[in-house]
Scaffold this motif. Structure first.
Motif, PDB file in Angstrom:
ATOM      1  N   SER A 250       0.790  -1.342   0.099  1.00 24.19           N
ATOM      2  CA  SER A 250      -0.103   0.070   0.225  1.00 24.19           C
ATOM      3  C   SER A 250       0.803   1.234   0.014  1.00 24.19           C
ATOM      4  CB  SER A 250      -0.976   0.098   1.122  1.00 24.19           C
ATOM      5  OG  SER A 250      -0.059  -0.067   2.461  1.00 24.19           O
ATOM      6  N   ARG A 252       3.869   1.321  -1.121  1.00 20.10           N
ATOM      7  CA  ARG A 252       4.373   1.700  -2.556  1.00 20.10           C
ATOM      8  C   ARG A 252       3.378   2.042  -3.439  1.00 20.10           C
ATOM      9  NH1 ARG A 252       6.014  -3.693  -1.425  1.00 20.10           N
ATOM     10  NH2 ARG A 252       5.027  -4.783  -3.294  1.00 20.10           N
ATOM     11  N   ALA A 253       2.183   1.552  -3.594  1.00 24.44           N
ATOM     12  CA  ALA A 253       1.203   2.439  -4.285  1.00 24.44           C
ATOM     13  C   ALA A 253       0.828   3.823  -4.109  1.00 24.44           C
ATOM     14  CB  ALA A 253       0.005   1.725  -4.131  1.00 24.44           C
ATOM     15  N   ASP A 254       1.028   4.263  -2.724  1.00 17.89           N
ATOM     16  CA  ASP A 254       1.024   5.566  -2.361  1.00 17.89           C
ATOM     17  C   ASP A 254       2.011   6.533  -3.046  1.00 17.89           C
ATOM     18  OD1 ASP A 254      -1.352   5.216  -1.140  1.00 17.89           O
ATOM     19  OD2 ASP A 254      -0.216   5.037   1.090  1.00 17.89           O
ATOM     20  N   GLN A 281      -1.162  -5.504  -8.978  1.00 15.77           N
ATOM     21  CA  GLN A 281      -1.691  -3.932  -8.766  1.00 15.77           C
ATOM     22  C   GLN A 281      -0.589  -2.988  -9.107  1.00 15.77           C
ATOM     23  OE1 GLN A 281      -4.362  -4.373  -5.502  1.00 15.77           O
ATOM     24  NE2 GLN A 281      -5.857  -4.949  -6.752  1.00 15.77           N
ATOM     25  N   ILE A 282       0.505  -3.248  -8.373  1.00 20.08           N
ATOM     26  CA  ILE A 282       1.537  -2.262  -8.509  1.00 20.08           C
ATOM     27  C   ILE A 282       2.283  -2.077  -9.627  1.00 20.08           C
ATOM     28  CG2 ILE A 282       3.675  -1.726  -7.330  1.00 20.08           C
ATOM     29  CD1 ILE A 282       1.652  -1.320  -5.221  1.00 20.08           C
ATOM     30  N   LEU A 285      -0.068  -0.235 -11.940  1.00 21.06           N
ATOM     31  CA  LEU A 285       0.100   1.223 -11.578  1.00 21.06           C
ATOM     32  C   LEU A 285       1.534   1.893 -12.038  1.00 21.06           C
ATOM     33  CD1 LEU A 285      -1.050   3.742 -10.173  1.00 21.06           C
ATOM     34  CD2 LEU A 285      -0.228   2.793  -8.108  1.00 21.06           C
TER      35      LEU A 285
END
Length: 316
Positions: A250, A252-254, A281-282, A285
């Motif tokens: 999460s 890493r996504a942010d 997902q990462i 993105l």
């Protein structure tokens, strides 16, 4: 408000002094003309009391903080008994203010607060044409307040006056940044000063996120990444980059989202490293961020624009 109340307290004393001074028992010069003057003063006092009462009733019917009420009463019109402050906007802009200006406020509040903030700004604009010192005093008063309307008014003032250093000098922008107790208020101040060519506050704002970026608490790191993303400026990238390798998916996504908002063409390789991330997902993105940054020149997001200031500011 205090001015009117003080006047009401002082004028009766003046009337009493005149009565004693012109008393026929001690002054043989007492005349009907003096008596008429005293009667006129008493009539003026009664009218002043009525106007004070009217002003108090008007203030009870709207939602203003004490600081805003004090400012609005500065523009109380003694000849009509009305508060004459009007929003300094064209008619079409007034109709669309809720849509076009919401993003410039920086404080979550309601429509009534938005109107109160607008009226405060209008009053300050009127003051600015007369005395910059009065504007500075009122801004300092608003800074001391924790009322949401006052924070909204300050955010609006900074945004609307971003290109008016004669109304909002750089030193006042710096004072708002140094004394502001709201993160959006500080960020907008830093961005406005940067738009004027001085990046010192924006650099300080970015550096201030360092402690939270290095926190062992996911929530703090996430909040810091969000704050950095709202700067829309490449200065934030050095603090964002380490968290692209954070153990938490999460985070890493942010970090990728923050890089998307602040990076430029020179940062493509940084995002490219996460295209092969084990989290699908990462990885997806990261590909999106790479594609976006590839469309930007290497010197993009090095300057602050009006849209940068307005884009991520919370709506009212």
């Amino acid at each position: 408000m205090r001015i009117l109340k003080t006047a009401v307290l002082i004028i009766p004393s003046l009337v009493l002094i005149l009565v004693l001074f012109l008393s026929p028992a001690e002054h043989t010069g007492y005349s009907s003309e003096a008596e008429q003057d005293i009667s006129a003063l008493e009539d003026d006092l009664e009218r002043l009391r009525e106007k004070l009462h009217l002003a108090e009733v008007q203030l009870q019917q709207v939602y203003y903080s004490p600081q805003q009420a004090e400012l609005l009463l500065t523009h109380y019109e003694p000849t009509t008994g009305n508060i004459t402050v009007q929003a300094n906007l064209p008619s079409n802009a007034q109709q669309n203010a809720a849509q076009t200006d919401k993003a410039a406020i920086g404080i979550e509040t309601n429509a009534t607060s938005n109107q109160a903030a607008s009226d405060t700004v209008a009053a300050l604009r009127q003051l600015a044409s007369d005395s910059p010192f009065d504007v500075e005093e009122q801004i300092n008063t608003l800074l001391l307040s924790e009322h949401p309307n006052d924070l909204a008014a300050l955010s609006r003032i900074i945004y609307e006056w971003r290109q008016e250093p004669q109304s909002l000098p750089d030193y006042l922008v710096t004072a708002i940044y140094d004394n502001g107790h709201n993160d959006n208020l500080r960020r907008i101040s830093a961005q406005v000063l940067a738009q004027r060519g001085d990046y010192s506050l924006l650099e300080d704002y970015v550096a201030a996120q360092s402690e939270a970026i290095n926190s062992n608490q996911d929530q703090q790191r996430s909040q810091a990444l969000y704050a950095l993303s709202q700067t829309n400026n490449y200065l934030a990238v050095p603090l964002i980059q380490p968290l692209l390798n954070d153990p938490s998916a999460s985070i890493r996504a942010d970090a990728l989202m923050a890089l998307r908002a602040t990076g430029n063409g020179s940062h493509v390789a940084i995002a490219q490293e996460l295209v092969g991330d084990s989290n699908q997902q990462i990885s997806a993105l990261a590909k999106e961020v790479v594609n976006l940054l590839n469309q930007l020149p290497d010197d993009a997001r090095q300057r602050v624009s009006q849209d940068d200031i307005k884009q991520n500011t919370p709506e009212l």
